[in-house]
Scaffold this motif. Structure first.
Motif, PDB file in Angstrom:
ATOM      1  N   ARG A 156      33.768 -89.711  82.599  1.00  0.00           N
ATOM      2  CA  ARG A 156      32.672 -89.750  83.559  1.00  0.00           C
ATOM      3  C   ARG A 156      33.235 -89.855  84.971  1.00  0.00           C
ATOM      4  O   ARG A 156      34.117 -90.687  85.242  1.00  0.00           O
ATOM      5  CB  ARG A 156      31.767 -90.940  83.258  1.00  0.00           C
ATOM      6  CG  ARG A 156      30.472 -90.970  84.052  1.00  0.00           C
ATOM      7  CD  ARG A 156      29.691 -92.238  83.713  1.00  0.00           C
ATOM      8  NE  ARG A 156      29.315 -92.266  82.308  1.00  0.00           N
ATOM      9  CZ  ARG A 156      28.200 -91.740  81.823  1.00  0.00           C
ATOM     10  NH1 ARG A 156      27.352 -91.138  82.647  1.00  0.00           N
ATOM     11  NH2 ARG A 156      27.927 -91.813  80.537  1.00  0.00           N
ATOM     12  N   SER A 157      32.763 -89.030  85.869  1.00  0.00           N
ATOM     13  CA  SER A 157      33.274 -89.005  87.236  1.00  0.00           C
ATOM     14  C   SER A 157      33.099 -90.373  87.901  1.00  0.00           C
ATOM     15  O   SER A 157      32.031 -90.984  87.829  1.00  0.00           O
ATOM     16  CB  SER A 157      32.524 -87.951  88.057  1.00  0.00           C
ATOM     17  OG  SER A 157      32.692 -86.671  87.487  1.00  0.00           O
ATOM     18  N   GLY A 158      34.189 -90.851  88.525  1.00  0.00           N
ATOM     19  CA  GLY A 158      34.130 -92.099  89.264  1.00  0.00           C
ATOM     20  C   GLY A 158      34.502 -93.327  88.471  1.00  0.00           C
ATOM     21  O   GLY A 158      35.010 -94.302  89.029  1.00  0.00           O
ATOM     22  N   THR A 159      34.255 -93.310  87.136  1.00  0.00           N
ATOM     23  CA  THR A 159      34.540 -94.501  86.329  1.00  0.00           C
ATOM     24  C   THR A 159      35.732 -94.311  85.402  1.00  0.00           C
ATOM     25  O   THR A 159      36.383 -95.279  85.033  1.00  0.00           O
ATOM     26  CB  THR A 159      33.316 -94.874  85.480  1.00  0.00           C
ATOM     27  OG1 THR A 159      33.060 -93.827  84.537  1.00  0.00           O
ATOM     28  CG2 THR A 159      32.084 -95.063  86.359  1.00  0.00           C
ATOM     29  N   GLY A 160      35.992 -93.077  85.011  1.00  0.00           N
ATOM     30  CA  GLY A 160      37.083 -92.825  84.077  1.00  0.00           C
ATOM     31  C   GLY A 160      36.742 -93.152  82.643  1.00  0.00           C
ATOM     32  O   GLY A 160      37.600 -93.060  81.755  1.00  0.00           O
ATOM     33  N   LEU A 161      35.493 -93.550  82.384  1.00  0.00           N
ATOM     34  CA  LEU A 161      35.079 -93.896  81.024  1.00  0.00           C
ATOM     35  C   LEU A 161      34.805 -92.631  80.214  1.00  0.00           C
ATOM     36  O   LEU A 161      34.355 -91.620  80.770  1.00  0.00           O
ATOM     37  CB  LEU A 161      33.823 -94.765  81.065  1.00  0.00           C
ATOM     38  CG  LEU A 161      33.975 -96.141  81.726  1.00  0.00           C
ATOM     39  CD1 LEU A 161      32.619 -96.839  81.802  1.00  0.00           C
ATOM     40  CD2 LEU A 161      34.975 -96.992  80.960  1.00  0.00           C
ATOM     41  N   PRO A 162      35.068 -92.669  78.898  1.00  0.00           N
ATOM     42  CA  PRO A 162      34.814 -91.478  78.068  1.00  0.00           C
ATOM     43  C   PRO A 162      33.354 -91.055  78.127  1.00  0.00           C
ATOM     44  O   PRO A 162      32.442 -91.892  78.139  1.00  0.00           O
ATOM     45  CB  PRO A 162      35.194 -91.943  76.661  1.00  0.00           C
ATOM     46  CG  PRO A 162      36.122 -93.085  76.864  1.00  0.00           C
ATOM     47  CD  PRO A 162      35.665 -93.764  78.119  1.00  0.00           C
ATOM     48  N   LEU A 163      33.141 -89.764  78.151  1.00  0.00           N
ATOM     49  CA  LEU A 163      31.801 -89.191  78.185  1.00  0.00           C
ATOM     50  C   LEU A 163      31.568 -88.497  76.844  1.00  0.00           C
ATOM     51  O   LEU A 163      32.210 -87.495  76.531  1.00  0.00           O
ATOM     52  CB  LEU A 163      31.696 -88.191  79.336  1.00  0.00           C
ATOM     53  CG  LEU A 163      30.313 -87.633  79.665  1.00  0.00           C
ATOM     54  CD1 LEU A 163      29.358 -88.759  80.054  1.00  0.00           C
ATOM     55  CD2 LEU A 163      30.413 -86.614  80.786  1.00  0.00           C
ATOM     56  N   GLY A 175      23.734 -80.989  82.690  1.00  0.00           N
ATOM     57  CA  GLY A 175      24.858 -80.705  83.579  1.00  0.00           C
ATOM     58  C   GLY A 175      25.923 -81.781  83.575  1.00  0.00           C
ATOM     59  O   GLY A 175      26.986 -81.621  84.197  1.00  0.00           O
ATOM     60  N   LEU A 176      25.660 -82.870  82.873  1.00  0.00           N
ATOM     61  CA  LEU A 176      26.599 -83.987  82.846  1.00  0.00           C
ATOM     62  C   LEU A 176      27.930 -83.604  82.211  1.00  0.00           C
ATOM     63  O   LEU A 176      28.980 -84.150  82.553  1.00  0.00           O
ATOM     64  CB  LEU A 176      25.962 -85.161  82.086  1.00  0.00           C
ATOM     65  CG  LEU A 176      26.692 -86.505  82.110  1.00  0.00           C
ATOM     66  CD1 LEU A 176      26.770 -87.044  83.536  1.00  0.00           C
ATOM     67  CD2 LEU A 176      25.982 -87.504  81.199  1.00  0.00           C
ATOM     68  N   PHE A 177      27.883 -82.642  81.268  1.00  0.00           N
ATOM     69  CA  PHE A 177      29.088 -82.270  80.531  1.00  0.00           C
ATOM     70  C   PHE A 177      29.693 -80.952  81.010  1.00  0.00           C
ATOM     71  O   PHE A 177      30.618 -80.439  80.383  1.00  0.00           O
ATOM     72  CB  PHE A 177      28.763 -82.160  79.034  1.00  0.00           C
ATOM     73  CG  PHE A 177      28.356 -83.448  78.393  1.00  0.00           C
ATOM     74  CD1 PHE A 177      29.293 -84.256  77.774  1.00  0.00           C
ATOM     75  CD2 PHE A 177      27.036 -83.869  78.414  1.00  0.00           C
ATOM     76  CE1 PHE A 177      28.914 -85.448  77.178  1.00  0.00           C
ATOM     77  CE2 PHE A 177      26.654 -85.067  77.826  1.00  0.00           C
ATOM     78  CZ  PHE A 177      27.601 -85.862  77.207  1.00  0.00           C
ATOM     79  N   ASP A 178      29.173 -80.399  82.094  1.00  0.00           N
ATOM     80  CA  ASP A 178      29.621 -79.080  82.538  1.00  0.00           C
ATOM     81  C   ASP A 178      31.100 -79.046  82.896  1.00  0.00           C
ATOM     82  O   ASP A 178      31.755 -77.998  82.771  1.00  0.00           O
ATOM     83  CB  ASP A 178      28.799 -78.614  83.739  1.00  0.00           C
ATOM     84  CG  ASP A 178      27.375 -78.231  83.350  1.00  0.00           C
ATOM     85  OD1 ASP A 178      27.095 -78.203  82.133  1.00  0.00           O
ATOM     86  OD2 ASP A 178      26.549 -77.987  84.251  1.00  0.00           O
ATOM     87  N   HIS A 179      31.651 -80.171  83.350  1.00  0.00           N
ATOM     88  CA  HIS A 179      33.059 -80.186  83.754  1.00  0.00           C
ATOM     89  C   HIS A 179      33.997 -80.445  82.582  1.00  0.00           C
ATOM     90  O   HIS A 179      35.213 -80.430  82.749  1.00  0.00           O
ATOM     91  CB  HIS A 179      33.293 -81.264  84.823  1.00  0.00           C
ATOM     92  CG  HIS A 179      33.140 -82.668  84.310  1.00  0.00           C
ATOM     93  ND1 HIS A 179      31.914 -83.231  84.014  1.00  0.00           N
ATOM     94  CD2 HIS A 179      34.068 -83.617  84.023  1.00  0.00           C
ATOM     95  CE1 HIS A 179      32.084 -84.473  83.586  1.00  0.00           C
ATOM     96  NE2 HIS A 179      33.387 -84.732  83.581  1.00  0.00           N
TER      97      HIS A 179
END
Length: 318
Positions: free
Chosen positions: A58-65, A44-48
């Motif tokens: 990544r939510s909250g950090t702005g780092l690439p996922l 579910g980490l990539f669902d958005h």
């Protein structure tokens, strides 16, 4: 299996065995890393995340996922250099070793014709090369599919995906084999043939990569938006980096003639210069197959041409 075909197998079982072992290792690694990739996607980490060239963050950090696609790229790189490896270590010694050692004379003295001597060796090498390259391309495609053309995965125009997958891989491997076989017949020494094969296959591989970047063989599409209307999202397209403005007469000018992203300044500049639309050039995702079949035609055609030359030179060189 007997006669010249049995002898051909005896001489080629080592490279065939190495190729089979490499395929098993690649398939095992693909199964392992693909399983981890699917676990990450199902978490579910990539669902958005959506499609497109922009990184998903990544939510909250702005780092690439991102998914771990580096091992997949290594397999693509292996598929790209496969014609070099096959040409140097399989094609060049295929006829060249017998010619250098003179052992072909003993075979021909047993009533085997030159063309039969060549056909048995080359046919076996072609069958093994086709199987190996086709299966490696299939492993790449199977591994790549869950991450294909996603902001967190691997886009179709990445070098390792565009040149390391599809029928192109098979055509390139056969080209390497045919080039090495011809050069092994022409050269007096196997080492010399291996060096010439390395040069030939390496240069053509780099040349085809260059044609991809320049879109020499597969021209890009031109996308037009009227007035200052924003361009459609890039999505899965492969941009050439060419953007510009169009006059009423159809002339295409550089985008820097009106270096404003949008708004009243852009409208005023376009009106002052007579621009009525904007454009950009890009290759759509469907062009993946255009690149694939173009490369396949070039490499396959060269493989056939080199094979014909080899057959014609047999009587003079053997």
């Amino acid at each position: 299996m007997k006669g010249s075909l049995w002898l051909a197998w005896r001489q080629q079982r080592v490279p065939a065995g190495i190729g089979a072992a490499a395929l098993v290792v690649a398939a095992a690694l693909a199964a392992h890393f693909r399983s981890g990739m699917l676990d990450a996607l199902h978490s579910g980490l990539f669902d958005h995340c959506g499609t497109g060239p922009l990184y998903c963050t990544r939510s909250g950090t702005g780092l690439p996922l991102l998914l771990d696609v580096e091992p997949l790229k290594y397999l693509g790189a292996l598929n790209i250099v496969l014609p070099v490896v096959i040409g140097v270590f399989w094609g060049a010694p295929l006829l060249g070793r017998d010619r250098e050692l003179g052992t072909h004379r003993m075979v021909l003295a047993q009533g085997v014709s030159r063309r039969q001597w060549f056909a048995s060796r080359f046919a076996l090498a072609v069958a093994a090369t086709t199987a190996l390259s086709g299966l490696l391309a299939g492993v790449f495609a199977w591994w790549w599919r869950p991450a294909a053309d996603r902001s967190y995965g691997l886009f179709w125009y990445d070098d390792t995906a565009l040149s390391g997958s599809g029928p192109r891989v098979v055509a390139a491997a056969l080209f390497g084999l045919a080039a090495g076989t011809l050069l092994g017949l022409l050269a007096r020494r196997v080492l010399a043939a291996m060096g010439l094969t390395l040069l030939t296959t390496g240069v053509l591989t780099l040349l085809l990569e260059w044609t991809h970047r320049t879109r020499l063989l597969v021209p890009p599409h031109t996308y037009v938006s009227a007035g200052i209307t924003p361009k459609a999202p890039m999505g899965e397209k492969w941009s050439t980096g060419t953007y510009g403005l169009i006059t009423a007469s159809g002339r295409h000018d550089d985008v820097l003639n009106c270096p404003y992203p949008s708004g009243s300044q852009l409208r005023e500049c376009m009106t002052a210069h007579g621009y009525v639309a904007r454009f950009y050039e890009a290759s759509p995702a469907g062009d993946y197959w255009a690149f694939q079949w173009t490369d396949t035609a070039v490499l396959g055609g060269l493989a056939v041409l080199f094979t014909v030359f080899t057959v014609l030179l047999l009587r003079r060189r053997v």
